[in-house]
Design an enzyme around this catalytic site. Structure first.
Site, PDB file in Angstrom:
ATOM      1  N   LYS A  35       0.837  -1.201   0.000  1.00 23.22           N
ATOM      2  CA  LYS A  35       0.000   0.000   0.000  1.00 23.22           C
ATOM      3  C   LYS A  35       0.877   1.258   0.000  1.00 23.22           C
ATOM      4  O   LYS A  35       2.084   1.172   0.256  1.00 23.22           O
ATOM      5  CB  LYS A  35      -0.909  -0.018   1.230  1.00 23.22           C
ATOM      6  CG  LYS A  35      -0.175  -0.059   2.567  1.00 23.22           C
ATOM      7  CD  LYS A  35      -1.101  -0.442   3.708  1.00 23.22           C
ATOM      8  CE  LYS A  35      -0.354  -0.493   5.030  1.00 23.22           C
ATOM      9  NZ  LYS A  35      -1.209  -1.010   6.126  1.00 23.22           N
ATOM     10  N   ARG A 132     -11.398  -0.700  14.577  1.00 19.43           N
ATOM     11  CA  ARG A 132     -11.151   0.293  13.542  1.00 19.43           C
ATOM     12  C   ARG A 132     -11.901  -0.111  12.288  1.00 19.43           C
ATOM     13  O   ARG A 132     -12.501   0.703  11.607  1.00 19.43           O
ATOM     14  CB  ARG A 132      -9.631   0.312  13.336  1.00 19.43           C
ATOM     15  CG  ARG A 132      -9.102   1.100  12.221  1.00 19.43           C
ATOM     16  CD  ARG A 132      -7.599   1.047  12.212  1.00 19.43           C
ATOM     17  NE  ARG A 132      -7.121  -0.097  11.442  1.00 19.43           N
ATOM     18  CZ  ARG A 132      -5.900  -0.185  10.930  1.00 19.43           C
ATOM     19  NH1 ARG A 132      -5.024   0.784  11.127  1.00 19.43           N
ATOM     20  NH2 ARG A 132      -5.530  -1.239  10.228  1.00 19.43           N
ATOM     21  N   TYR A 252      17.216  29.254  11.922  1.00 19.52           N
ATOM     22  CA  TYR A 252      16.105  30.095  12.353  1.00 19.52           C
ATOM     23  C   TYR A 252      16.020  30.166  13.873  1.00 19.52           C
ATOM     24  O   TYR A 252      16.436  29.251  14.578  1.00 19.52           O
ATOM     25  CB  TYR A 252      14.786  29.516  11.850  1.00 19.52           C
ATOM     26  CG  TYR A 252      14.635  29.524  10.352  1.00 19.52           C
ATOM     27  CD1 TYR A 252      14.405  30.711   9.668  1.00 19.52           C
ATOM     28  CD2 TYR A 252      14.725  28.346   9.622  1.00 19.52           C
ATOM     29  CE1 TYR A 252      14.250  30.716   8.282  1.00 19.52           C
ATOM     30  CE2 TYR A 252      14.566  28.335   8.239  1.00 19.52           C
ATOM     31  CZ  TYR A 252      14.332  29.525   7.581  1.00 19.52           C
ATOM     32  OH  TYR A 252      14.186  29.532   6.233  1.00 19.52           O
TER      33      TYR A 252
HETATM   34  C1  LIG Z   1      -0.517  -2.040   6.801  1.00 22.62           C
HETATM   35  C2  LIG Z   1      -1.097  -3.360   7.144  1.00 22.62           C
HETATM   36  C3  LIG Z   1      -0.281  -4.505   7.193  1.00 22.62           C
HETATM   37  C4  LIG Z   1       1.227  -4.440   7.112  1.00 22.62           C
HETATM   38  O1  LIG Z   1       1.718  -3.950   8.341  1.00 22.62           O
HETATM   39  P1  LIG Z   1       3.293  -3.853   8.668  1.00 22.62           P
HETATM   40  O2  LIG Z   1       3.348  -3.387  10.077  1.00 22.62           O
HETATM   41  O3  LIG Z   1       3.838  -2.820   7.728  1.00 22.62           O
HETATM   42  O4  LIG Z   1       3.879  -5.185   8.436  1.00 22.62           O
HETATM   43  C5  LIG Z   1      -0.892  -5.730   7.356  1.00 22.62           C
HETATM   44  N1  LIG Z   1      -2.242  -5.816   7.503  1.00 22.62           N
HETATM   45  C6  LIG Z   1      -3.040  -4.738   7.507  1.00 22.62           C
HETATM   46  C7  LIG Z   1      -4.509  -4.898   7.710  1.00 22.62           C
HETATM   47  C8  LIG Z   1      -2.506  -3.482   7.343  1.00 22.62           C
HETATM   48  O5  LIG Z   1      -3.296  -2.392   7.365  1.00 22.62           O
END
Ligand SMILES: *Cc1c(COP(=O)(O)O)cnc(C)c1O
Length: 355
Positions: A35, A132, A252
């Site tokens: 993703k 969630r 800054y």
């Molecule tokens: C993002 C996600 C993962 C992967 O998680 P990592 O901590 O990056 O390994 C797996 N399952 C779901 C449902 C996620 O949202």
């Protein structure tokens, strides 16, 4: 040598992390989560490499990420693509056209999938305690008791809220709830673990694990882990070498006044390149074989303290990579490796190597 930050993605290291995770998963399928453009590293390139490594199932968050991934993999690389957002009402035709598998995550989505026709393959997300997304145990019992008419479920999954803290009692609670859910749909392949869960132990791995961050160089437990290799390297050139005299200010504001004369290298990277501004005064950079304190991070420039070390414009400074792991950067900026990685997909120029 480009005069800007550069993000180098090591596809061979990615392959080695996939193999490590496969060995740990000990027979469970390793389904990469790609993703957010492959955690910022370029979903097309990393997914194709992972397909070569043997991955045949992938997860994305959004429908359009799934559509893009289907195109990127092309007809020569058939794979199952799961969409974690599930089935957003009105999108069934797009899901079908790209041959995606939505993971249904609430009762409205189950209804939408039923109306979309009998042949839509779906996953079922059961909520075991993250609150969630996901179906309730009651929803699932309903589906199990013959309510699956019009659905073609191919996966039962849930997601752990505290897997990076192995001692957290929520883990055992979620595992027990997931086992119970599974007992209602015993024929469905099951998946509970992301990166951290994969390393918790055999009882967490079921039929499939869904690692993201550990494929891309993050330790499973939010700290460096010798089993996981850095995949992404961010480096940038020195632009100026200067000495800030005692009593003078750096950058800054009035906060950073030098107690003594200090040699600094000003580097062509900043928060516009995806670093976090709050890393100033806390993060480190790797230069000339040693870690150096990062004193300030501005939009386009940052400054590191270099002592007496020789330095000149054009010298490269590593801001994240094998010598400065993404977990180190995350710890210095109060975040997780995931956030550090996805932020890098801004101005830095991406390139790929197979070391
Ligand atoms: C993002 C996600 C993962 C992967 O998680 P990592 O901590 O990056 O390994 C797996 N399952 C779901 C449902 C996620 O949202």
């Amino acid at each position: 040598m480009p005069h800007r930050a550069r993000l180098t993605v090591d596809l061979a290291a990615l392959d080695r992390n996939f193999r490590t995770l496969s060995a740990v998963a000990a027979g469970a399928e390793v389904a990469p989560v790609v993703k957010a453009d492959g955690y910022g590293l370029g979903a097309a390139r990393v997914s194709r490499r992972l397909w070569e490594s043997g991955a045949r199932s992938f997860f994305v968050a959004r429908l359009d990420e799934g559509e893009a991934l289907r195109k990127d993999l092309g007809e020569t690389r058939p794979a199952r693509i799961f969409v974690l957002d599930g089935l957003v009402p009105g999108t069934a035709e797009r899901v079908r056209r790209s041959d995606l598998i939505p993971i249904l995550a609430d009762p409205g989505q189950v209804e939408a999938a039923r109306q979309a026709g009998p042949q839509l393959a779906v996953g079922l997300h059961v909520d075991t305690g993250m609150n969630r997304q996901g179906l309730s145990p009651d929803d699932l019992v309903g589906i199990a008791r013959g309510g699956s008419a019009g659905l073609k479920p191919v996966l039962l999954m849930s997601h752990l809220g505290s897997a990076t803290l192995p001692g957290d009692p929520r883990n055992a609670l979620q595992l027990a709830r997931f086992r119970e859910a599974r007992s209602w749909l015993p024929d469905l392949p099951a998946s509970l673990a992301a990166s951290a869960g994969t390393f918790l132990g055999p009882e967490w791995r079921f039929d499939m694990v869904r690692p993201g961050v550990s494929l891309f160089g993050g330790g499973p437990f939010e700290r460096p882990d010798p089993r996981i290799e850095a995949v992404a390297t961010l480096d940038a050139p020195v632009l100026y070498v200067r000495t800030v005299e005692a009593g003078e200010w750096l950058g800054y504001g009035s906060g950073l006044r030098m107690a003594r004369s200090t040699r600094i290298a000003v580097v062509a990277a900043g928060y516009a390149d995806g670093l976090l501004r709050r890393g100033g005064g806390r993060a480190e950079a790797w230069f000339a074989g040693a870690r150096r304190p990062v004193r300030i991070i501005n939009m386009d420039l940052l400054a590191i303290e270099i002592g007496e070390t020789p330095a000149k414009p054009g010298d490269r400074v590593e801001l994240m990579g094998p010598n400065l792991l993404v977990d180190d950067l995350a710890a210095a900026t109060d975040t997780v490796a995931h956030e550090c990685l996805v932020r890098l997909s801004t101005r830095a120029r991406r390139s790929y190597v197979r070391s």
